[in-house]
Structures are given as C-alpha cells and as structure tokens.
Design a protein around this motif. Sequence first.
Motif, mmCIF file in Angstrom:
data_model
loop_
_atom_site.group_PDB
_atom_site.id
_atom_site.type_symbol
_atom_site.label_atom_id
_atom_site.label_comp_id
_atom_site.label_asym_id
_atom_site.label_seq_id
_atom_site.Cartn_x
_atom_site.Cartn_y
_atom_site.Cartn_z
ATOM 1 N N CYS A 6 26.268 119.912 -46.914
ATOM 2 C CA CYS A 6 27.189 121.010 -47.170
ATOM 3 C C CYS A 6 27.332 121.249 -48.674
ATOM 4 O O CYS A 6 27.487 120.304 -49.445
ATOM 5 C CB CYS A 6 28.541 120.684 -46.551
ATOM 6 S SG CYS A 6 29.835 121.864 -46.980
ATOM 7 N N CYS A 9 31.486 120.360 -49.585
ATOM 8 C CA CYS A 9 32.118 119.033 -49.485
ATOM 9 C C CYS A 9 31.093 117.914 -49.397
ATOM 10 O O CYS A 9 31.467 116.755 -49.292
ATOM 11 C CB CYS A 9 33.039 118.992 -48.274
ATOM 12 S SG CYS A 9 32.154 118.978 -46.712
ATOM 13 N N ASN A 11 29.322 117.014 -47.048
ATOM 14 C CA ASN A 11 29.204 116.483 -45.704
ATOM 15 C C ASN A 11 27.776 116.678 -45.201
ATOM 16 O O ASN A 11 27.156 117.703 -45.472
ATOM 17 C CB ASN A 11 30.187 117.249 -44.806
ATOM 18 C CG ASN A 11 30.560 116.475 -43.564
ATOM 19 O OD1 ASN A 11 30.241 115.302 -43.428
ATOM 20 N ND2 ASN A 11 31.252 117.135 -42.666
ATOM 21 N N CYS A 27 29.481 123.368 -43.965
ATOM 22 C CA CYS A 27 29.636 122.694 -42.685
ATOM 23 C C CYS A 27 30.812 123.333 -41.945
ATOM 24 O O CYS A 27 31.546 124.141 -42.503
ATOM 25 C CB CYS A 27 29.870 121.200 -42.898
ATOM 26 S SG CYS A 27 31.472 120.811 -43.607
ATOM 27 N N SER A 29 33.741 122.293 -41.109
ATOM 28 C CA SER A 29 35.107 122.094 -41.577
ATOM 29 C C SER A 29 35.389 122.874 -42.857
ATOM 30 O O SER A 29 36.540 122.993 -43.256
ATOM 31 C CB SER A 29 35.395 120.613 -41.776
ATOM 32 O OG SER A 29 34.517 120.079 -42.721
ATOM 33 N N CYS A 30 34.357 123.407 -43.513
ATOM 34 C CA CYS A 30 34.576 124.207 -44.714
ATOM 35 C C CYS A 30 34.674 125.697 -44.410
ATOM 36 O O CYS A 30 35.027 126.483 -45.284
ATOM 37 C CB CYS A 30 33.454 123.974 -45.724
ATOM 38 S SG CYS A 30 33.556 122.366 -46.492
HETATM 39 ZN ZN LIG Z 1 31.701 121.076 -45.930
#
Ligand SMILES: [Zn+2]
Length: 62
Positions: A6, A9, A11, A27, A29-30
């Motif tokens: 990502c 972050c 990830n 990703c 969650s972003c």
């Molecule tokens: Zn992310």
Amino acid sequence: MAIETCGRCNNQTAKLVKCEYCARMLCNSCVKSAKRKKIDHRYICKSCWSNIGKRSMFKSAN
Ligand SMILES: [Zn+2]
Ligand SMILES: [Zn+2]
C-alpha cells in the motif's frame, strides 16, 4: 497472486485500488470512500478525504 504494498500505510495486500486524487495505490483500510463510475469505481483515500478541496471534488464528481 502477487503481494503489493500500500502506498499510504505500507500494508502488504494482494488487492490494491488507486486513489483518484493522489494516485497512490491503497489497501482496503486506506480507502475512505468509493463511487461507482460507468465501468469502474472512483476511490478516495483517507488523506485526500481530509483535504476539503479534494473531498468536494470527490463529492461533486459523477
Ligand atoms: Zn493502506
Ligand atoms: Zn489520495
């Protein structure tokens, strides 16, 4: 399946989507929000969402 990183972050995930406003790969969650386009989706990340100008661009975009 390839594992990608990502851009926001760091990830590691198999599935990334592209933020329309900063062009980073994100990703799950972003991603703050997604809008349906004709053939695809338009994504905005949490960083761009906190930017008023980008957020209003997202909200007014079709
Ligand atoms: Zn992310
Ligand atoms: Zn962004």
